[in-house]
Design an enzyme around this catalytic site. Structure first.
Site, PDB file in Angstrom:
ATOM      1  N   GLY A 105       0.791  -1.218   0.000  1.00 27.14           N
ATOM      2  CA  GLY A 105       0.000   0.000   0.000  1.00 27.14           C
ATOM      3  C   GLY A 105       0.822   1.266   0.000  1.00 27.14           C
ATOM      4  N   ARG A 120       1.018  17.222 -14.428  1.00 25.25           N
ATOM      5  CA  ARG A 120      -0.429  17.395 -14.298  1.00 25.25           C
ATOM      6  C   ARG A 120      -1.201  16.103 -14.532  1.00 25.25           C
ATOM      7  NH1 ARG A 120      -1.384  23.333 -17.142  1.00 25.25           N
ATOM      8  NH2 ARG A 120       0.056  24.451 -15.783  1.00 25.25           N
ATOM      9  N   ASP A 136      -7.458  -3.873  -0.997  1.00 29.18           N
ATOM     10  CA  ASP A 136      -7.852  -2.589  -0.429  1.00 29.18           C
ATOM     11  C   ASP A 136      -7.273  -1.413  -1.213  1.00 29.18           C
ATOM     12  OD1 ASP A 136      -8.922  -0.725   1.376  1.00 29.18           O
ATOM     13  OD2 ASP A 136      -7.148  -0.776   2.627  1.00 29.18           O
ATOM     14  N   LYS A 142      -7.742   5.893  -4.694  1.00 29.73           N
ATOM     15  CA  LYS A 142      -7.303   6.795  -3.624  1.00 29.73           C
ATOM     16  C   LYS A 142      -5.784   6.776  -3.553  1.00 29.73           C
ATOM     17  CE  LYS A 142     -11.013   6.841  -0.181  1.00 29.73           C
ATOM     18  NZ  LYS A 142     -11.307   6.539   1.247  1.00 29.73           N
ATOM     19  N   LEU A 170       1.931 -13.729  -3.250  1.00 25.95           N
ATOM     20  CA  LEU A 170       1.640 -14.059  -1.849  1.00 25.95           C
ATOM     21  C   LEU A 170       2.469 -15.242  -1.362  1.00 25.95           C
ATOM     22  CD1 LEU A 170      -2.257 -13.634  -1.772  1.00 25.95           C
ATOM     23  CD2 LEU A 170      -0.485 -11.956  -1.276  1.00 25.95           C
ATOM     24  N   GLU A 184      -8.860  -6.893   6.025  1.00 23.41           N
ATOM     25  CA  GLU A 184      -9.694  -6.205   5.034  1.00 23.41           C
ATOM     26  C   GLU A 184     -10.668  -7.167   4.364  1.00 23.41           C
ATOM     27  OE1 GLU A 184      -9.976  -3.076   4.409  1.00 23.41           O
ATOM     28  OE2 GLU A 184      -8.265  -2.216   5.477  1.00 23.41           O
ATOM     29  N   VAL A 186     -12.014  -9.864   5.758  1.00 21.56           N
ATOM     30  CA  VAL A 186     -13.079 -10.091   6.743  1.00 21.56           C
ATOM     31  C   VAL A 186     -14.003  -8.881   6.817  1.00 21.56           C
ATOM     32  CG1 VAL A 186     -13.538 -10.387   9.209  1.00 21.56           C
ATOM     33  CG2 VAL A 186     -11.737 -11.739   8.111  1.00 21.56           C
ATOM     34  N   LYS A 187     -13.416  -7.688   6.828  1.00 25.01           N
ATOM     35  CA  LYS A 187     -14.220  -6.457   6.874  1.00 25.01           C
ATOM     36  C   LYS A 187     -15.207  -6.410   5.717  1.00 25.01           C
ATOM     37  CE  LYS A 187     -13.103  -3.252   4.401  1.00 25.01           C
ATOM     38  NZ  LYS A 187     -12.330  -2.255   3.637  1.00 25.01           N
ATOM     39  N   LYS A 239     -15.524  -4.215  -3.399  1.00 22.01           N
ATOM     40  CA  LYS A 239     -14.992  -2.855  -3.371  1.00 22.01           C
ATOM     41  C   LYS A 239     -15.136  -2.191  -4.733  1.00 22.01           C
ATOM     42  CE  LYS A 239     -11.350   0.172  -1.855  1.00 22.01           C
ATOM     43  NZ  LYS A 239     -10.049   0.359  -1.174  1.00 22.01           N
ATOM     44  N   GLU A 249     -16.531   8.961  -2.686  1.00 25.14           N
ATOM     45  CA  GLU A 249     -16.813   8.736  -1.267  1.00 25.14           C
ATOM     46  C   GLU A 249     -17.782   9.766  -0.701  1.00 25.14           C
ATOM     47  OE1 GLU A 249     -14.349   7.407   2.760  1.00 25.14           O
ATOM     48  OE2 GLU A 249     -13.268   8.240   1.061  1.00 25.14           O
ATOM     49  N   ARG A 253     -19.394   4.550  -0.430  1.00 28.92           N
ATOM     50  CA  ARG A 253     -17.985   4.157  -0.283  1.00 28.92           C
ATOM     51  C   ARG A 253     -17.522   4.270   1.169  1.00 28.92           C
ATOM     52  NH1 ARG A 253     -12.941   5.635  -4.388  1.00 28.92           N
ATOM     53  NH2 ARG A 253     -11.397   4.359  -3.303  1.00 28.92           N
ATOM     54  N   ASN A 257     -14.926   1.709   5.105  1.00 25.70           N
ATOM     55  CA  ASN A 257     -14.204   2.219   6.272  1.00 25.70           C
ATOM     56  C   ASN A 257     -14.637   1.557   7.572  1.00 25.70           C
ATOM     57  OD1 ASN A 257     -12.495   4.186   5.005  1.00 25.70           O
ATOM     58  ND2 ASN A 257     -14.323   5.442   4.685  1.00 25.70           N
ATOM     59  N   HIS A 260     -12.233   1.215  10.364  1.00 27.49           N
ATOM     60  CA  HIS A 260     -11.129   2.136  10.090  1.00 27.49           C
ATOM     61  C   HIS A 260     -11.177   3.416  10.909  1.00 27.49           C
ATOM     62  CE1 HIS A 260     -10.549  -0.615   6.802  1.00 27.49           C
ATOM     63  NE2 HIS A 260      -9.518   0.060   6.327  1.00 27.49           N
ATOM     64  N   HIS A 264      -7.795   3.478  12.339  1.00 23.37           N
ATOM     65  CA  HIS A 264      -6.805   4.455  11.883  1.00 23.37           C
ATOM     66  C   HIS A 264      -6.229   5.244  13.055  1.00 23.37           C
ATOM     67  CE1 HIS A 264      -7.724   4.854   7.282  1.00 23.37           C
ATOM     68  NE2 HIS A 264      -6.828   3.932   7.554  1.00 23.37           N
ATOM     69  N   HIS A 276      -1.313  -2.056   9.484  1.00 25.14           N
ATOM     70  CA  HIS A 276      -2.628  -1.469   9.225  1.00 25.14           C
ATOM     71  C   HIS A 276      -3.747  -2.450   9.532  1.00 25.14           C
ATOM     72  CE1 HIS A 276      -5.820   0.696   7.050  1.00 25.14           C
ATOM     73  NE2 HIS A 276      -6.090  -0.454   6.462  1.00 25.14           N
ATOM     74  N   MET A 871      17.739 -13.241  52.278  1.00 25.89           N
ATOM     75  CA  MET A 871      18.166 -13.886  53.511  1.00 25.89           C
ATOM     76  C   MET A 871      17.768 -13.061  54.728  1.00 25.89           C
ATOM     77  SD  MET A 871      19.573 -16.837  53.057  1.00 25.89           S
ATOM     78  CE  MET A 871      20.274 -17.051  54.700  1.00 25.89           C
TER      79      MET A 871
END
Length: 1559
Positions: A105, A120, A136, A142, A170, A184, A186-187, A239, A249, A253, A257, A260, A264, A276, A871
């Site tokens: 990340g 630009r 994630d 983002k 992995l 993430e 599981v979330k 996601k 968001e 979205r 979180n 989080h 966070h 994280h 003693m």
């Protein structure tokens, strides 16, 4: 075979590609769809070596550039972004460049933000290599960098052209990083898809298998890898869908979180030590608990979340050892976390937007929900308080959670059965989670959830259990039921020959007995071995349970009986179980077990009163469904609240038909106490009497319901009506006595519950009496109970919930460990408010002070008693008495020998009559009782370490255990003379030699006492200041640490002696200006030729140093590669010395990052709360650049384990010092460890001047500097002044006449000695007028001394006055504070007290004092004597009786003032009248001696002092000039923040005084 790639759509494009071995696919896709003049790959130095070559080969023929960054969050910064952008410009990259982010990340976020802003905006591609990034951060566009104010606060939405998720990456991912990503996964399932969540619950083992297996190019993937592909794709798909609907968001979205908002905030404090996903995992549980508190989510769902996260190796609480061991964990205060959350872009004011679940797979809203801070505070707080009142929900109707006892039995029975059983109303708690996890580890069962988690489906394996793989232990925490049951279950396992199962638990579990059960199983042919202490876990258990005739002692716990009963059907032979050893405890629980076994197809035959026959052959098909009763023990709490508040409560699921003995609490306890009880077979209703109208119980046998005795205790505490006639005690006991019997087994539960109730009720002012098998409670009216009590819960759920009942009627009661209720009723605090109607508030017990107070390692209970071993003759009694006195008025010293004799009679007679073995056994039992007490310093007998059981109890004790050591010959001499104790029966030398290693083994700390003189060995003259320092530090009550508050500069002196002895006499001069002293252990040289000083020599050096200073010690073993003298290869020897430093309570330990991380991590875990790690790195080469990657890497390492980060480089130019400061500014911030950063060499001296944190300093009196470029304190202050960073201040003496005052000499000498630029002068004025007001309000004003006649007149001009000065009624010191206000204090009394304490006159309780005079100084003298404590009377005499009478009348009676001279010789005399005055007639100076202080400035020897001297050598005399010095030292420290350099000041003042007086 072509690579199979699965695609996930996002924002209308199939741009997310998932598969294995995708490098060629990535190249082909990009060359075809994203042609570019240049491809730039950004990665880090961890990932690059693994995969960079593959990409270089894949992009051969293209312009392909690479840029490697240091790994870790530190690279996600403004500086790194600018560095990469400048490099891209240097490489002439243009707008058609494609940026490839290969990494986790950090790399993805940084590269994405660079792509968003470079030229630009250029195209970029995410190639995540960690599971976390795959599911994630790589998906959604983002991008961001971090700032000191928080994570991801500066960034942009910039969608990647592609996200290539190559699951082959992995295969090289560490297991911890895989778990990090699973948070993430599981979330996502938790907010979106219950079926996916259920799959994650059931298949954690298979997913771990997938990352451990290697994929082969061109070969089909395995089933486990297919599962991994499915899991990742499903998570990414969710996601991607959410991002497609809500890219920026604005609503939906927000859902990603979940976990989080709080996670966070936790991460901001704990990064980089915690990952994280680990922080989000804790955040998921806390936010789920928040939803439960608000009434939106069931405890079933919270329990499922906790179980699945634990299954993937993730923490679920801030008490997780991985978090608690971190230095930064002490910064996890509620206010700190809320402050961080306030910065979050989604939050406003006193509300935070948090994603709330309504069930697994569904959120309350399709956006984050505003939640008030008060609700979040309650969840985050470690403690709780119940607001007294009448339950608003009365009449209450509710049910309690499932029975813990029945839940654990049902889980085990279903697992041992052949087939499937559905359990309903299962308790979702810590205990049942432990049991389920253990059964899964033993291959005993497979678990699934139905009905949204309300039903647990258990697929039993019919007793076909397996020994866990090597290295895998079954950890049971403090789950006593699971520990006892599984002890027998583990004998049923099957494995390789010789394989054994290890079961273990936490420290308390290792104290709870299992000996009778182990003995019984051994008699049945099973092999069980104790690994640590005899009679307790951990156990090593071999396979094999023969059965047959088993005799079992069941007088301690019925769980032993149930353990054998439950497993007996799976034994090789039928079992006949005979219970022996006296009365069987808790028969109802045995009957419960037998009844439940019958439900699962096994009939237990009771062939005699205490003998049972159990057939073998195993359990057959279990019941298809088994409903678990509500918990009867837990039911006592809501019923008791009804009783104590005079309201009504009905509980369903608990009645007369219950299997549980505690179901009889309503009729057996509450009804006799005056409650109305209506009970059916399945329901119980209780209505309490009018509040305050409960009856005492008189005599009650609670053996059938032992767990409920705690609830009965708190009710009995407020019982104000006499018992029913048939229950009244006839032995003369008080009328409101409740005598509870039959509960002896409660001493071996989660804590000694009997002792716990006695100690905690005492805090409320309730009197009790301990009995052999119970206790008595003496009731009193509610309004007489003490309020604001803080209840220590001993990590025991029953203690916490029982005292919450008392909290319903007593204001301000704080329950310290609210989370311990999770063992049986995790949502108790929520139900108390939502279902019963009593408001509950969170209480944060943390006090997050300056960073110097950051805690790490084991967090000690400041109330925990301190055990002293050693003693006889080592000084335990003397040192312990001083320790108790200095720790506070609420601490008590206790001699265990005295406690023993109070219980058993004369110790010598006991040994003579029953022998040493019986004495040792009784002594050990007493030890177990003593360890339950709080706020005691307990001196244990010298032989307490003689038995293994006692040694194990000492090692398991959570509080400080201190060994007092003294020179062996001195101990020997004393013991040879002392005849008050029985003879050892062997040589004293042998006893000393045998016990020495046991003392070392059992004690966490060592107080060295053998360097001090002794008085016949009985009163070892230990320095009171050192005793106070040591015990204040190890207890955590007064840690001896440097104040590292922002804006305050601090320094330590680096000693460079091979032997510190020459430094002892000049230590005060050496340490002028220093806040601490560094002992350079590597520079010490003992008599051997070895470059490594022995442990014994270093121990002696530390002890000697403690005799000369109470400043904190920085213990440093500097290796050769880091600029020291210690061999680099001697790491073990270095840590042997570090262990010594821990034992001797060194305040700071310098830990080099060059040492192995395993050793550093171990040290961080066990160092205790008060000792701080100074994590250091020294680069002598000059190659470490402060704006480079290496220093960031070193900082991240140091911040992981260090309470303080120390980084040392070498300056080649002056500019290197400014680069250093920029680096420090970039990594500093609230919650971050303080940074000590300096450059060596002459060019680096500027960095030493500017460094504010613990700058190392030298002194001209030292034999050498510890490092090149080191400066003295005075040199640094002079330089700071020249740089404009230390402006000169003006100090003055205010009064009249003052021309002859020695104050200017005193203060200017001190200021000059420390190199401070300030000036102290005189301001002589007859009145406190406008000139005085202007002077003290001037911007250059630094402080003032005030003398006659202005000590009263100055007070109205001040903003605040100290409590001391208010009592005395005079101010002699004015201090300007940082906020611009003026503070008045009085140091006269401190000067008086200091000279008395320094006179070496022992003030034993009962001493008397005399104060001569009746003016303002006399008030200070009276106050000083009173503050010394222990005086029988303070006599005030003056030539004007009326003035003396007025003075005495102005003080309260507690000062014990008298208007007459004492009839016998006083101990302390203070004169405040002119020096020429004649001593009062009748003032006698006896032969016993004392101290006389004459405040008169002249003459040096007044008539009073002459009279005292003439009385004999026992009288110490103190002239006024010495008091002037002492009070001046105090003023100097208040103004400058530095200890006064006493030696040079005293010499100058005395010399000037003698000249002035013509002496």
């Amino acid at each position: 075979m072509a690579t199979t790639v699965e695609r996930v759509p996002i924002l209308g494009k199939d741009s997310i590609h998932v598969g294995f071995r995708l490098v060629d696919h990535i190249r082909d896709t990009l060359l075809k769809t994203c042609p570019a003049s240049c491809y730039v790959l950004i990665t880090d130095t961890n990932v690059g070596p693994l995969y960079l070559d593959d990409f270089k080969r894949g992009f051969a023929g293209q312009r392909f550039l690479t840029y490697l960054l240091p790994p870790g969050e530190g690279s996600k910064s403004r500086e790194t972004k600018a560095e990469v952008e400048d490099w891209l410009l240097e490489q002439a990259c243009t707008r058609d460049t494609v940026l490839l982010a290969l990494g986790g990340g950090v790399i993805g976020d940084l590269a994405g933000f660079i792509a968003a802003t470079f030229m630009r905006g250029i195209r970029f591609v995410q190639i995540p290599t960690t599971l976390l990034a795959m599911v994630d951060s790589s998906v959604g566009g983002k991008t961001a960098i971090d700032t000191p104010h928080g994570k991801n606060l500066i960034g942009a939405f910039w969608q990647p052209e592609y996200v290539f998720i190559d699951l082959a990456f992995l295969e090289t991912l560490p297991a911890r990083e895989f778990s990090n990503g699973m948070a993430e996964v599981v979330k996502t399932a938790a907010i979106w898809d219950e079926d996916e969540f259920a799959m994650l619950e059931a298949r954690s083992v298979e997913l771990y298998t997938a990352i451990q297996s290697k994929s082969t190019p061109g070969a089909p993937i395995s089933d486990a890898q297919k599962l991994l592909l499915h899991v990742v794709k499903a998570s990414v798909n969710v996601k991607a869908h959410i991002v497609t609907v809500d890219e920026r968001e604005t609503g939906l979205r927000n859902l990603v979180n979940f976990g989080h908002s709080i996670g966070h905030a936790i991460e901001a404090v704990l990064t980089p030590a915690m990952l994280h996903g680990e922080c989000v995992s804790v955040g998921i549980i806390l936010e789920a608990e928040l939803a439960r508190q608000l009434g939106h989510l069931s405890q079933v769902a919270v329990g499922r979340l906790a179980r699945v996260l634990k299954a993937y190796g993730l923490p679920v609480t801030l008490n997780d050892p991985r978090i608690a061991a971190l230095p930064a964990s002490r910064q996890l205060t509620v206010d700190r976390l809320l402050d961080i959350m306030r910065v979050d872009k989604k939050n406003k004011g006193d509300e935070k937007r948090i994603v709330l679940l309504s069930r697994i797979g569904k959120t309350l809203e399709e956006r984050a929900t505003p939640v008030p801070d008060a609700a979040i505070r309650k969840v985050l707080s470690v403690a709780a308080t119940v607001i007294p009142g009448t339950p608003s929900k009365s009449p209450v109707k509710m049910s309690t959670p499932g029975s813990k006892s029945i839940s654990n039995r049902a889980l085990l029975l279903a697992a041992l059965s052949r087939g499937t059983c559905r359990l309903t109303n299962l308790l979702h708690s810590d205990d049942t989670q432990v049991m389920m996890a253990a059964l899964a580890d033993l291959n005993g069962a497979r678990f699934e959830w139905e009905d949204g988690g309300d039903t647990l489906v258990v697929h039993g394996n019919g007793g076909a259990l397996k020994v866990p793989p090597p290295g895998k232990e079954i950890y049971l925490g403090n789950a006593g039921t699971a520990a006892r049951f599984l002890t027998t279950v583990c004998t049923l396992t099957v494995g390789e020959p010789g394989a054994r199962t290890i079961i273990t638990g936490n420290a308390r579990m290792k104290q709870r007995p299992v000996g009778p059960l182990v003995d019984a199983l051994r008699s049945a042919g099973s092999s069980l071995e104790y690994i640590e202490g005899e009679g307790c876990l951990p156990l090593s258990i071999a396979q094999g349970f023969r059965g047959g005739h088993i005799k079992l002692a069941a007088s301690v716990s019925s769980q032993y009986v149930s353990s054998v009963l439950l497993s007996a059907p799976c034994a090789a032979e039928p079992v006949t179980l005979e219970l022996v050893g006296g009365q069987v405890i808790s028969q109802p629980y045995i009957d419960m077990t037998i009844a439940m076994m019958r439900s699962f197809g096994v009939n237990v035959e009771r062939v005699a009163e205490h003998t049972y026959h159990i057939p073998n052959g195993g359990y057959s098909v279990p019941p298809a469904k088994y409903e678990i009763e509500s918990d009867a023990s837990s039911a006592t709490y809501p019923l008791a609240i009804a009783a104590i508040t005079g309201t009504t409560c009905t509980l369903t699921g608990i009645g007369s038909g219950s299997l549980q003995g505690d179901a009889g609490f309503a009729t057996g306890v509450l009804e006799p106490m005056g409650c109305k009880v209506v009970q059916t077979a399945s329901e119980t209703t209780v209505t309490g009497p009018k509040k305050g109208g409960l009856r005492a119980l008189g005599l009650v046998d609670m053996e059938p319901m032992t767990d409920a005795f705690l609830t009965a205790c708190v009710l009995a505490a407020v019982a104000t009506e006499p018992p029913l006639p048939e229950r009244r005690l006839t032995d003369g006991s008080p009328a409101l006595t409740t005598r509870i019997l039959g509960i002896a087994n409660q001493r071996v539960k989660e804590c000694n519950r009997i002792r716990a109730m006695i100690d905690e009720l005492a805090k409320f002012g309730v009197q009790t009496k301990e009995l052999d098998d119970g206790l008595e409670i003496y009731g009193k009216p509610i309004h007489e109970l003490k309020q604001g009590v803080s209840v220590h819960c001993y990590d025991d759920h029953r203690v916490a919930m029982a005292f919450s009942v008392l909290g319903a009627v007593v204001n301000g009661a704080v329950l310290e460990e609210k989370r311990c209720v999770e063992k049986t009723w995790p949502n108790w605090w929520d139900d108390l408010e939502n279902k019963i109607g009593l408001k509950v508030e969170g209480v944060d017990l943390h006090t997050a002070g300056p960073s110097s107070e950051a805690s790490a390692g084991s967090v000690e209970d400041k109330d925990a008693s301190i055990l002293i071993i050693g003693m006889r003759g080592a000084g335990k009694t003397h040192v312990g008495s001083i320790a108790a006195r200095t720790l506070g008025s609420d601490w008590t010293f206790l001699d265990a020998d005295v406690a023993f004799e109070a219980k058993h009679g004369s110790l010598p007679a006991f040994v003579a009559g029953q022998g040493w073995p019986a004495f040792r056994a009784a002594e050990t039992e007493l030890l177990k009782d003593l360890t339950t007490r709080t706020k005691h310093v307990i001196s244990l007998g010298g032989g307490i370490v003689e038995t293994p059981e006692a040694r194990e109890a000492l090692k398991a004790y959570k509080g400080p255990v201190v060994a007092i050591s003294r020179d062996a010959q001195a101990v020997l001499d004393y013991l040879t003379r002392d005849k008050t104790r029985p003879a050892y029966g062997e040589s004293i030398e042998d006893v000393i030699a045998r016990r020495a290693p046991w003392f070392a083994e059992c004690a966490k700390y060592e107080f060295v006492n053998d360097f001090l003189p002794a008085d016949e060995g009985r009163t070892v003259a230990a320095s009171e200041a050192e005793v106070a320092r040591f015990f204040g530090h190890v207890s955590g009550i007064a840690p001896n640490l440097v104040d590292l508050s922002l804006g305050k500069r601090s320094y330590f002196l680096s000693l460079t002696y091979p032997d510190v002895t020459p430094a002892l006499s000049i230590m005060e001069a050496l340490t002028s200006g220093a806040d601490a002293v560094e002992l350079r252990v590597d520079l010490l040289q003992d008599s051997s030729a070895s470059p490594i000083p022995s442990v014994g020599y270093v121990r002696r050096q530390l002890a000697l140093l403690r005799t000369a200073t109470t400043l904190p010690i920085v213990f440093t073993v500097r290796t050769q590669s880091q600029g020291g003298a210690f061999p680099d290869s001697a790491e073990k020897e270095a840590f042997d010395l570090v262990d010594l430093a821990l034992r001797m309570a060194a305040e700071y330990i310098d830990v080099e990052l060059a040492w192995s991380e395993a050793r550093i991590a171990s040290l961080a875990r066990r160092k205790g709360a008060s000792t701080k790690i100074l994590a250091s790195w020294h680069d002598w080469s000059g190659g470490m650049k402060w704006d480079g990657a290496d220093v960031k890497k070193r900082y991240a390492q140091a911040a992981k384990y260090g309470d303080i980060v120390k980084l040392v480089g070498k300056a080649n130019t002056l500019q290197d010092n400014f680069a250093l400061r920029r680096f420090v500014d970039g990594v500093s911030g609230q919650g971050k460890p303080p940074v000590l950063a300096i450059n060596m060499g002459a060019a680096g001296q500027m960095s030493r001047i500017l460094n504010p944190v613990l700058s190392p300093i030298t002194h001209p009196l030292l034999p050498s500097r510890a490092a090149p470029g080191q400066l003295s304190y005075a040199q640094i202050q002079q330089a700071l002044h020249l740089l404009g960073l230390l402006p000169a201040k003006k100090f003055f003496l205010l009064g009249s006449p003052i021309a002859k005052s020695m104050s200017p000499t005193l203060h200017n000498t001190g200021l000059n000695a420390l190199g401070l630029p300030h000036i102290y002068g005189l301001l002589e004025t007859a009145e406190v007028d406008e000139s005085v007001r202007a002077a003290i309000r001037d911007g250059e004003f630094g402080g003032a001394s005030v003398t006659i006649p202005h000590k009263l007149a100055i007070m109205p001009l001040l903003d605040a006055i100290s409590p001391d000065a208010q009592v005395i009624g005079a101010v002699n010191t004015v201090v300007p504070r940082a906020d611009g206000t003026l503070y008045g204090d009085n140091t006269d009394w401190r000067g008086i007290q200091a000279v008395i304490r320094g006179s070496d006159v022992a003030l034993k309780d009962g001493w008397t004092g005399v104060v001569i005079g009746a003016g303002g100084t006399a008030r200070a003298a009276i106050y000083a004597l009173h503050k010394l404590g222990g005086a029988t009377a303070i006599h005030v005499v003056n030539r004007s009786p009326d003035n003396a009478r007025s003075l005495v009348a102005s003080f309260p009676e507690s000062y014990k003032l008298s208007l007459s001279l004492p009839t016998s010789s006083p101990t302390v005399v203070v004169s405040t009248v002119p020096g020429t005055s004649t001593p009062p007639a009748g003032l006698a100076f006896g032969a016993q001696g004392g101290v006389v202080v004459d405040m008169a400035y002249a003459p040096l020897e007044t008539p009073l002092l002459k009279l005292a001297k003439a009385a004999g050598p026992g009288w110490k005399t103190v002239p006024g000039i010495e008091v002037l010095l002492e009070q001046g030292y105090r003023q100097f420290e208040m103004w400058t923040g530095r200890k006064a350099p006493r030696g040079v000041i005293q010499d100058a003042v005395i010399q000037g005084y003698r000249v002035q007086q013509g002496l």
